[in-house]
Write a protein that holds these residues in place. Structure first.
Motif, PDB file in Angstrom:
ATOM      1  N   ASP A 237       0.840  -1.194   0.000  1.00  0.00           N
ATOM      2  CA  ASP A 237       0.000   0.000   0.000  1.00  0.00           C
ATOM      3  C   ASP A 237       0.880   1.251   0.000  1.00  0.00           C
ATOM      4  O   ASP A 237       1.555   1.546   0.989  1.00  0.00           O
ATOM      5  CB  ASP A 237      -0.895  -0.022   1.248  1.00  0.00           C
ATOM      6  CG  ASP A 237      -1.898   1.115   1.271  1.00  0.00           C
ATOM      7  OD1 ASP A 237      -2.090   1.779   0.229  1.00  0.00           O
ATOM      8  OD2 ASP A 237      -2.495   1.342   2.341  1.00  0.00           O
ATOM      9  N   GLN A 238       0.915   1.959  -1.140  1.00  0.00           N
ATOM     10  CA  GLN A 238       1.774   3.145  -1.279  1.00  0.00           C
ATOM     11  C   GLN A 238       3.226   2.797  -0.935  1.00  0.00           C
ATOM     12  O   GLN A 238       3.941   3.558  -0.273  1.00  0.00           O
ATOM     13  CB  GLN A 238       1.272   4.281  -0.396  1.00  0.00           C
ATOM     14  CG  GLN A 238      -0.156   4.710  -0.689  1.00  0.00           C
ATOM     15  CD  GLN A 238      -0.307   5.267  -2.112  1.00  0.00           C
ATOM     16  OE1 GLN A 238       0.375   6.196  -2.494  1.00  0.00           O
ATOM     17  NE2 GLN A 238      -1.203   4.677  -2.898  1.00  0.00           N
ATOM     18  N   PHE A 239       3.659   1.654  -1.434  1.00  0.00           N
ATOM     19  CA  PHE A 239       4.999   1.140  -1.151  1.00  0.00           C
ATOM     20  C   PHE A 239       6.035   1.867  -2.009  1.00  0.00           C
ATOM     21  O   PHE A 239       5.873   1.982  -3.228  1.00  0.00           O
ATOM     22  CB  PHE A 239       5.050  -0.364  -1.446  1.00  0.00           C
ATOM     23  CG  PHE A 239       6.403  -0.992  -1.265  1.00  0.00           C
ATOM     24  CD1 PHE A 239       6.748  -1.559  -0.051  1.00  0.00           C
ATOM     25  CD2 PHE A 239       7.326  -1.021  -2.298  1.00  0.00           C
ATOM     26  CE1 PHE A 239       7.992  -2.153   0.128  1.00  0.00           C
ATOM     27  CE2 PHE A 239       8.571  -1.610  -2.133  1.00  0.00           C
ATOM     28  CZ  PHE A 239       8.901  -2.172  -0.910  1.00  0.00           C
ATOM     29  N   SER A 240       7.103   2.345  -1.387  1.00  0.00           N
ATOM     30  CA  SER A 240       8.179   3.029  -2.113  1.00  0.00           C
ATOM     31  C   SER A 240       9.520   2.455  -1.679  1.00  0.00           C
ATOM     32  O   SER A 240       9.716   2.107  -0.502  1.00  0.00           O
ATOM     33  CB  SER A 240       8.148   4.541  -1.843  1.00  0.00           C
ATOM     34  OG  SER A 240       6.949   5.116  -2.343  1.00  0.00           O
ATOM     35  N   MET A 241      10.451   2.355  -2.647  1.00  0.00           N
ATOM     36  CA  MET A 241      11.740   1.721  -2.368  1.00  0.00           C
ATOM     37  C   MET A 241      12.748   2.148  -3.419  1.00  0.00           C
ATOM     38  O   MET A 241      12.410   2.330  -4.588  1.00  0.00           O
ATOM     39  CB  MET A 241      11.583   0.192  -2.392  1.00  0.00           C
ATOM     40  CG  MET A 241      12.856  -0.599  -2.267  1.00  0.00           C
ATOM     41  SD  MET A 241      12.569  -2.395  -2.388  1.00  0.00           S
ATOM     42  CE  MET A 241      12.319  -2.557  -4.180  1.00  0.00           C
ATOM     43  N   GLU A 242      13.994   2.306  -2.995  1.00  0.00           N
ATOM     44  CA  GLU A 242      15.100   2.511  -3.923  1.00  0.00           C
ATOM     45  C   GLU A 242      16.186   1.482  -3.635  1.00  0.00           C
ATOM     46  O   GLU A 242      16.580   1.308  -2.484  1.00  0.00           O
ATOM     47  CB  GLU A 242      15.673   3.927  -3.789  1.00  0.00           C
ATOM     48  CG  GLU A 242      14.750   5.020  -4.314  1.00  0.00           C
ATOM     49  CD  GLU A 242      15.406   6.394  -4.263  1.00  0.00           C
ATOM     50  OE1 GLU A 242      16.538   6.491  -3.741  1.00  0.00           O
ATOM     51  OE2 GLU A 242      14.779   7.359  -4.728  1.00  0.00           O
ATOM     52  N   LEU A 243      16.642   0.812  -4.676  1.00  0.00           N
ATOM     53  CA  LEU A 243      17.768  -0.109  -4.561  1.00  0.00           C
ATOM     54  C   LEU A 243      18.946   0.483  -5.307  1.00  0.00           C
ATOM     55  O   LEU A 243      18.788   1.052  -6.388  1.00  0.00           O
ATOM     56  CB  LEU A 243      17.411  -1.479  -5.152  1.00  0.00           C
ATOM     57  CG  LEU A 243      16.279  -2.261  -4.488  1.00  0.00           C
ATOM     58  CD1 LEU A 243      16.063  -3.580  -5.214  1.00  0.00           C
ATOM     59  CD2 LEU A 243      16.573  -2.504  -3.012  1.00  0.00           C
ATOM     60  N   ARG A 244      20.126   0.349  -4.732  1.00  0.00           N
ATOM     61  CA  ARG A 244      21.336   0.864  -5.353  1.00  0.00           C
ATOM     62  C   ARG A 244      22.067  -0.243  -6.094  1.00  0.00           C
ATOM     63  O   ARG A 244      21.823  -1.430  -5.862  1.00  0.00           O
ATOM     64  CB  ARG A 244      22.243   1.477  -4.279  1.00  0.00           C
ATOM     65  CG  ARG A 244      21.542   2.538  -3.424  1.00  0.00           C
ATOM     66  CD  ARG A 244      22.461   3.035  -2.315  1.00  0.00           C
ATOM     67  NE  ARG A 244      21.769   4.037  -1.507  1.00  0.00           N
ATOM     68  CZ  ARG A 244      21.577   3.938  -0.208  1.00  0.00           C
ATOM     69  NH1 ARG A 244      21.979   2.867   0.438  1.00  0.00           N
ATOM     70  NH2 ARG A 244      20.944   4.894   0.458  1.00  0.00           N
ATOM     71  N   THR A 245      22.957   0.139  -6.952  1.00  0.00           N
ATOM     72  CA  THR A 245      23.761  -0.857  -7.651  1.00  0.00           C
ATOM     73  C   THR A 245      24.733  -1.498  -6.669  1.00  0.00           C
ATOM     74  O   THR A 245      25.266  -0.836  -5.774  1.00  0.00           O
ATOM     75  CB  THR A 245      24.558  -0.220  -8.802  1.00  0.00           C
ATOM     76  OG1 THR A 245      25.407   0.803  -8.275  1.00  0.00           O
ATOM     77  CG2 THR A 245      23.626   0.384  -9.838  1.00  0.00           C
ATOM     78  N   ASN A 246      24.931  -2.788  -6.841  1.00  0.00           N
ATOM     79  CA  ASN A 246      25.941  -3.530  -6.078  1.00  0.00           C
ATOM     80  C   ASN A 246      25.768  -3.401  -4.566  1.00  0.00           C
ATOM     81  O   ASN A 246      26.672  -2.972  -3.844  1.00  0.00           O
ATOM     82  CB  ASN A 246      27.348  -3.084  -6.496  1.00  0.00           C
ATOM     83  CG  ASN A 246      27.594  -3.275  -7.980  1.00  0.00           C
ATOM     84  OD1 ASN A 246      27.377  -2.346  -8.759  1.00  0.00           O
ATOM     85  ND2 ASN A 246      28.006  -4.457  -8.374  1.00  0.00           N
ATOM     86  N   GLU A 247      24.600  -3.796  -4.109  1.00  0.00           N
ATOM     87  CA  GLU A 247      24.345  -3.864  -2.673  1.00  0.00           C
ATOM     88  C   GLU A 247      23.495  -5.086  -2.367  1.00  0.00           C
ATOM     89  O   GLU A 247      22.850  -5.660  -3.254  1.00  0.00           O
ATOM     90  CB  GLU A 247      23.666  -2.598  -2.158  1.00  0.00           C
ATOM     91  CG  GLU A 247      22.226  -2.403  -2.590  1.00  0.00           C
ATOM     92  CD  GLU A 247      21.522  -1.282  -1.827  1.00  0.00           C
ATOM     93  OE1 GLU A 247      21.995  -0.906  -0.736  1.00  0.00           O
ATOM     94  OE2 GLU A 247      20.490  -0.796  -2.333  1.00  0.00           O
TER      95      GLU A 247
END
Length: 239
Positions: free
Chosen positions: A29-39
């Motif tokens: 529900d209104q989910f937000s996320m950022e993934l970085r390179t090489n982690e």
């Protein structure tokens, strides 16, 4: 050892993702996320928090969703884009597909699908590391749950996709294979980004650069670096 430096470029961005199985009852529900390179990022949460649903959505297996922003390396993303599929691989908590393939046949099929040759010493090292050498020519349908999990994990780490997702990867593994898996997860940042869900605090604390605690379909808390301790995460889960 966890990396303490997280100044990496953005790989995957999601803003306001809603996913449901029944209309009006969102799992995310209104989910937000950022993934970085090489982690390496660990997902943890109580049952029903949305861990598996998130992974299935990113794998293109769920149609009932809406998202305001989905970006892959800064470009608009559809979860079923052919190019995105070539960049990611998923090991599900349970997977009974390709039942009449042996491990060797499945590995060859995946390699062909991704345009990679999955043979050689690195594959054999994974087979030995998971103590799987006796089962490489057994039909997948005849493998135990633990050995079936090993077959898919070996394939995943042999493939080395830019984005690897593992759903409860420890389930069904013996002690030695679990320890070996931790080593593979911890070192994966040299190849790409790994996102994995787990209900086992040890697996999260020993391997992750960041930990997302899912609560009510959103990331309730995020821990990084020295904050990643079992006591902190347990306290977050108990709130």
């Amino acid at each position: 050892m966890r990396s303490e430096t997280l100044n990496r470029g953005e790989l995957l961005t999601l803003k306001n993702l809603n996913v449901w199985y029944t209309k009006g009852r969102p799992v995310l529900d209104q989910f937000s996320m950022e993934l970085r390179t090489n982690e390496v990022v660990g997902l943890i949460g109580l049952n029903g928090a949305g861990k598996t649903t998130l992974i299935k959505t990113l794998a293109g297996l769920i149609d009932s969703f809406q998202v305001d922003t989905a970006l892959w390396q800064g470009e608009p993303l559809s979860f079923r884009d052919r190019e995105f599929k070539k960049e990611r691989y998923v090991v599900f908590a349970e997977d009974h597909s390709f039942r009449f393939f042996t491990f060797r046949e499945y590995l060859s099929y995946v390699g062909t699908s991704y345009g990679k040759k999955l043979t050689g010493p690195e594959v054999e090292e994974l087979v030995q590391g998971f103590h799987f050498d006796k089962y490489t020519d057994v039909l997948l349908k005849d493998l135990s749950m633990g050995n079936l999990k090993k077959a898919y994990l070996i394939t995943a780490f042999a493939l080395k996709p830019r984005f690897l997702m593992l759903d409860e990867p420890v389930n069904g593994l013996d002690f030695q294979s679990t320890e070996y898996l931790y080593q593979l997860i911890s070192s994966y940042r040299q190849y790409g980004t790994l996102l994995f869900s787990s209900h086992i605090l040890e697996s999260i604390c020993l391997t992750s650069d960041r930990v997302f605690v899912l609560e009510h379909g959103q990331i309730g808390q995020c821990f990084a670096g020295q904050e990643i301790e079992a006591e902190n995460i347990r306290e977050a889960l108990e709130k």
